[in-house]
Design a protein around this motif. Structure first.
Motif, short mmCIF file in Angstrom:
data_model
loop_
_atom_site.label_atom_id
_atom_site.label_comp_id
_atom_site.label_asym_id
_atom_site.label_seq_id
_atom_site.Cartn_x
_atom_site.Cartn_y
_atom_site.Cartn_z
N VAL A 41 3.15 -6.68 5.50
CA VAL A 41 2.62 -5.37 5.14
C VAL A 41 3.79 -4.52 4.65
O VAL A 41 4.78 -4.38 5.36
CB VAL A 41 1.95 -4.69 6.36
CG1 VAL A 41 1.60 -3.24 6.04
CG2 VAL A 41 0.70 -5.46 6.77
N VAL A 69 0.85 -1.18 0.00
CA VAL A 69 0.00 0.00 0.00
C VAL A 69 0.90 1.24 0.00
O VAL A 69 2.02 1.20 0.51
CB VAL A 69 -0.94 0.00 1.23
CG1 VAL A 69 -0.15 0.07 2.53
CG2 VAL A 69 -1.97 1.09 1.15
N LEU A 97 -5.06 -0.47 5.40
CA LEU A 97 -5.21 -1.91 5.26
C LEU A 97 -5.93 -2.43 6.48
O LEU A 97 -5.82 -1.84 7.57
CB LEU A 97 -3.84 -2.61 5.17
CG LEU A 97 -3.11 -2.69 3.84
CD1 LEU A 97 -1.75 -3.35 4.03
CD2 LEU A 97 -3.93 -3.41 2.78
#
Length: 123
Positions: free
Chosen positions: A119, A12, A18
């Motif tokens: 992530v 992202v 998220l």
């Protein structure tokens, strides 16, 4: 047998959001504390936040306070980590963990762990 399965990680851009999920199974978690931790490359695993399953009391690390929110869905036996206003320094593998009764920020206090989800926040 307790099983914690994380999902929802990905790539992202900075400023984006998220939502991570942690599906829990194998026992009743009503008297458990569910924690979220993260580990960046070359760094130690660190506390992000936790929630008492029944009391829904939450606690967050200063680095994520005001940006991250933990919640749980009893019907789905799932804990969520909503991450907003993401920064490149939030890049890490995120882990879900569980321990009995009392909240803790210590990695060693948690009895059960998921496999983690990556992530990555790009600048």
């Amino acid at each position: 047998q307790v099983q914690l399965v994380e999902s929802g990680g990905g790539l992202v851009q900075a400023g984006g959001s998220l939502r991570l999920s942690c599906a829990a199974s194998g026992r009743t978690f009503s008297n458990y504390v569910m924690g979220w931790f993260r580990q960046a490359p070359g760094k130690e695993r660190e506390f992000v936040g936790n929630i008492h399953w029944s009391l829904t009391i939450t606690y967050y690390a200063d680095s994520v306070k005001g940006r991250f929110t933990i919640s749980r869905d009893n019907a789905k036996n799932t804990v969520y980590l909503q991450m907003n206003s993401l920064k490149p320094e939030d890049t890490a593998v995120y882990y879900c963990a569980a321990k009995k009764r009392f909240p803790s920020v210590r990695v060693d206090d948690y009895e059960y762990w998921g496999q983690g989800t990556q992530v990555t926040v790009s600048s």
